[in-house]
Design an enzyme around this catalytic site. Structure first.
Site, PDB file in Angstrom:
ATOM      1  N   CYS A 111       0.816  -1.222   0.000  1.00  0.00           N
ATOM      2  CA  CYS A 111       0.000   0.000   0.000  1.00  0.00           C
ATOM      3  C   CYS A 111       0.850   1.273   0.000  1.00  0.00           C
ATOM      4  O   CYS A 111       0.332   2.355  -0.253  1.00  0.00           O
ATOM      5  CB  CYS A 111      -0.950   0.006   1.180  1.00  0.00           C
ATOM      6  SG  CYS A 111      -1.942  -1.483   1.253  1.00  0.00           S
ATOM      7  N   HIS A 262      -3.269   7.016   2.493  1.00  0.00           N
ATOM      8  CA  HIS A 262      -3.694   5.713   1.978  1.00  0.00           C
ATOM      9  C   HIS A 262      -5.078   5.399   2.554  1.00  0.00           C
ATOM     10  O   HIS A 262      -5.320   5.562   3.751  1.00  0.00           O
ATOM     11  CB  HIS A 262      -2.682   4.640   2.378  1.00  0.00           C
ATOM     12  CG  HIS A 262      -3.186   3.252   2.175  1.00  0.00           C
ATOM     13  ND1 HIS A 262      -3.762   2.857   0.979  1.00  0.00           N
ATOM     14  CD2 HIS A 262      -3.229   2.173   2.998  1.00  0.00           C
ATOM     15  CE1 HIS A 262      -4.129   1.588   1.087  1.00  0.00           C
ATOM     16  NE2 HIS A 262      -3.817   1.154   2.293  1.00  0.00           N
ATOM     17  N   ASN A 292     -10.183  -0.298  -0.265  1.00  0.00           N
ATOM     18  CA  ASN A 292      -8.724  -0.163  -0.155  1.00  0.00           C
ATOM     19  C   ASN A 292      -8.095  -0.689  -1.452  1.00  0.00           C
ATOM     20  O   ASN A 292      -8.176  -1.883  -1.734  1.00  0.00           O
ATOM     21  CB  ASN A 292      -8.259  -0.976   1.066  1.00  0.00           C
ATOM     22  CG  ASN A 292      -6.756  -0.954   1.253  1.00  0.00           C
ATOM     23  OD1 ASN A 292      -6.012  -0.555   0.368  1.00  0.00           O
ATOM     24  ND2 ASN A 292      -6.315  -1.406   2.418  1.00  0.00           N
TER      25      ASN A 292
HETATM   26  O1  UT7 Z   1      -3.665  -1.321   3.663  1.00  0.00           O
HETATM   27  C1  UT7 Z   1      -3.645  -1.813   4.968  1.00  0.00           C
HETATM   28  C2  UT7 Z   1      -4.704  -2.841   5.014  1.00  0.00           C
HETATM   29  N1  UT7 Z   1      -5.222  -3.227   6.248  1.00  0.00           N
HETATM   30  C3  UT7 Z   1      -5.890  -2.467   7.128  1.00  0.00           C
HETATM   31  O2  UT7 Z   1      -5.993  -1.288   7.073  1.00  0.00           O
HETATM   32  C4  UT7 Z   1      -6.546  -3.207   8.253  1.00  0.00           C
HETATM   33  C5  UT7 Z   1      -6.615  -2.435   9.522  1.00  0.00           C
HETATM   34  N2  UT7 Z   1      -7.585  -3.077  10.399  1.00  0.00           N
HETATM   35  C6  UT7 Z   1      -8.895  -2.857  10.310  1.00  0.00           C
HETATM   36  O3  UT7 Z   1      -9.318  -2.021   9.539  1.00  0.00           O
HETATM   37  C7  UT7 Z   1      -9.810  -3.611  11.230  1.00  0.00           C
HETATM   38  O4  UT7 Z   1      -9.042  -4.412  12.100  1.00  0.00           O
HETATM   39  C8  UT7 Z   1     -10.813  -4.507  10.450  1.00  0.00           C
HETATM   40  C9  UT7 Z   1     -11.831  -3.620   9.728  1.00  0.00           C
HETATM   41  C10 UT7 Z   1     -10.080  -5.363   9.442  1.00  0.00           C
HETATM   42  C11 UT7 Z   1     -11.572  -5.412  11.399  1.00  0.00           C
HETATM   43  O5  UT7 Z   1     -12.226  -4.646  12.389  1.00  0.00           O
HETATM   44  P1  UT7 Z   1     -12.122  -5.108  13.910  1.00  0.00           P
HETATM   45  O6  UT7 Z   1     -12.920  -4.160  14.698  1.00  0.00           O
HETATM   46  O7  UT7 Z   1     -10.662  -5.242  14.249  1.00  0.00           O
HETATM   47  O8  UT7 Z   1     -12.874  -6.503  13.885  1.00  0.00           O
HETATM   48  P2  UT7 Z   1     -12.367  -7.935  14.347  1.00  0.00           P
HETATM   49  O9  UT7 Z   1     -11.376  -8.473  13.393  1.00  0.00           O
HETATM   50  O10 UT7 Z   1     -11.988  -7.870  15.795  1.00  0.00           O
HETATM   51  O11 UT7 Z   1     -13.688  -8.790  14.217  1.00  0.00           O
HETATM   52  C12 UT7 Z   1     -14.817  -8.510  15.042  1.00  0.00           C
HETATM   53  C13 UT7 Z   1     -15.929  -9.453  14.665  1.00  0.00           C
HETATM   54  C14 UT7 Z   1     -15.508 -10.918  14.622  1.00  0.00           C
HETATM   55  O12 UT7 Z   1     -16.584 -11.693  15.132  1.00  0.00           O
HETATM   56  P3  UT7 Z   1     -16.562 -12.266  16.645  1.00  0.00           P
HETATM   57  O13 UT7 Z   1     -15.344 -13.138  16.700  1.00  0.00           O
HETATM   58  O14 UT7 Z   1     -16.452 -11.053  17.507  1.00  0.00           O
HETATM   59  O15 UT7 Z   1     -17.837 -12.995  16.743  1.00  0.00           O
HETATM   60  C15 UT7 Z   1     -15.365 -11.220  13.165  1.00  0.00           C
HETATM   61  O16 UT7 Z   1     -15.605 -12.564  12.850  1.00  0.00           O
HETATM   62  O17 UT7 Z   1     -16.415  -9.154  13.363  1.00  0.00           O
HETATM   63  C16 UT7 Z   1     -16.456 -10.356  12.583  1.00  0.00           C
HETATM   64  N3  UT7 Z   1     -16.251 -10.023  11.178  1.00  0.00           N
HETATM   65  C17 UT7 Z   1     -17.242  -9.691  10.355  1.00  0.00           C
HETATM   66  N4  UT7 Z   1     -18.580  -9.615  10.529  1.00  0.00           N
HETATM   67  C18 UT7 Z   1     -19.323  -9.237   9.476  1.00  0.00           C
HETATM   68  C19 UT7 Z   1     -15.074  -9.946  10.510  1.00  0.00           C
HETATM   69  N5  UT7 Z   1     -15.302  -9.565   9.243  1.00  0.00           N
HETATM   70  C20 UT7 Z   1     -16.636  -9.396   9.119  1.00  0.00           C
HETATM   71  C21 UT7 Z   1     -17.463  -9.018   8.047  1.00  0.00           C
HETATM   72  N6  UT7 Z   1     -18.790  -8.955   8.273  1.00  0.00           N
HETATM   73  N7  UT7 Z   1     -16.993  -8.696   6.829  1.00  0.00           N
END
Ligand code: UT7
Length: 335
Positions: A111, A262, A292
């Site tokens: 990125c 970004h 992204n």
């Molecule tokens: O260019 C760089 C690229 N990367 C980034 O910028 C990533 C930076 N990180 C983030 O933006 C965030 O960490 C995410 C958006 C990727 C994830 O958000 P989060 O608040 O850290 O969520 P999480 O991974 O802790 O997941 C929370 C819950 C989980 O369920 P449980 O275990 O709490 O029941 C996931 O399974 O959300 C669930 N989940 C979803 N639910 C619905 C994960 N993806 C999804 C989805 N739809 N697409």
């Protein structure tokens, strides 16, 4: 020597996939995606290749600058999703544009790829090796997504952005042909870094060995990410990088008209704004409609701003990219 961006362009694939469209094919929702990331839709390539998207963006940047492809001395594409291992995306762009005088190569900094490419071009231009460079970020990320992994595939999109960068010798006849010369100082400062020790928090394995010694070759690999680790990396590294680059340029946060970051996550952008004590309105956003797009996100956003007339001569702008590697890079430019 003054190095300036003299044209921008971008290309987004024809097909748009909304969060609701994704909710039809996986267990997700517009509410989850939009509230956690700010993303509402993204463009996904169907027939479009990385080289096609890149060359379309490049064509628009050349058109914007009023420069012929034969005047381009170098083409650098930031990408992790080239169509071929070889030839590079940059060589394919050279061919598609007929930029026969250009040297062409790719940069892999995920990125931060466009920013790394811009810094590389700057080094060549400032030292007088070349005069005119096409700098691109182009990605077809949808082909390296695991479409059964809702925690990654909803975040990314496809597209390409380009900037035409040119070096002007102060006071030269060549420079004086441009009436804006002497009124802007162009690219003012760069700052970049890498942290390979943390690389596995955002990875996609390359082709694996399939020689006769290997029993079970051809294991497909897709993007795998520890989202929270990447999030923590971004919200700490980006403000620190921006402070360093502003210090190098000898100006403060208050002097900056726009922070072109970004586009990974709206919450990251808001957190960076807060940490810099800068008004969040100075952080334009395209991730709502692009998702992204890795290396393409900064130049696509820059082109959108340019075409909306948001960039005025003399405006000071920070651009900052961060991501896989891990890598980051920031620049200050005077438009
Ligand atoms: O260019 C760089 C690229 N990367 C980034 O910028 C990533 C930076 N990180 C983030 O933006 C965030 O960490 C995410 C958006 C990727 C994830 O958000 P989060 O608040 O850290 O969520 P999480 O991974 O802790 O997941 C929370 C819950 C989980 O369920 P449980 O275990 O709490 O029941 C996931 O399974 O959300 C669930 N989940 C979803 N639910 C619905 C994960 N993806 C999804 C989805 N739809 N697409």
């Amino acid at each position: 020597m003054i190095t300036r961006i003299i044209g921008t362009g971008s290309y987004l694939p024809e097909h748009i996939i909304t969060n609701d469209d994704l909710a039809q094919i996986m267990d997700t929702s517009d509410e989850w995606i939009a509230s956690r990331t700010g993303i509402r839709k993204r463009h996904l390539a169907k027939e479009e290749t990385t080289a096609f998207m890149a060359s379309e963006a490049a064509r628009k940047a050349l058109e914007d600058a009023g420069i012929g492809a034969d005047k381009v001395d170098m083409i650098i594409v930031g990408t992790i999703t080239g169509d071929y291992i070889t030839p590079s995306a940059a060589c394919q762009v050279q061919d598609k544009l007929g930029a026969v005088n250009a040297v062409a190569f790719d940069i892999n900094a995920a990125c931060a790829g466009f920013m790394y490419a811009l810094h590389t071009a700057y080094a060549y231009l400032q030292t007088g090796i070349y005069k005119t460079a096409l700098v691109l970020g182009a990605e077809n990320l949808s082909k390296i997504m695991d479409w059964t992994d809702r925690s990654t595939c909803v975040l990314f999109g496809d597209g390409a952005g380009a900037a035409l960068v040119q070096a002007f010798e102060e006071g030269s006849q060549w420079a004086s042909e441009d009436e804006t010369m002497g009124k802007t100082r162009g690219l003012l400062a760069f700052e970049q870094g890498s942290d390979g020790a943390k690389g596995m928090v955002l990875n996609c394995r390359g082709r694996q060995n399939n020689n006769p010694l290997i029993e079970n070759p051809f294991v497909p690999s897709y993007v795998s990410m520890d989202g929270q680790e990447v999030y923590k990396f971004a919200v700490s590294t980006v403000p620190a990088s921006i402070h360093r680059v502003l210090e190098k340029a000898g100006i403060g946060v208050e002097d900056i008209k726009y922070f072109v970051l970004h586009q990974a996550n709206l919450r990251i952008i808001q957190s960076v704004a807060k940490r810099l004590k800068a008004d969040v309105d100075k952080f334009p956003v395209s991730l709502d409609h692009c998702g992204n797009i890795s290396a393409a996100s900064v130049p696509v956003l820059l082109d959108e701003m340019n075409r909306k007339g948001m960039l005025k001569q003399g405006d000071k702008i920070v651009m900052s990219g961060f991501g896989g590697g891990l890598t980051w890079a920031s620049a200050v430019i005077e438009w």
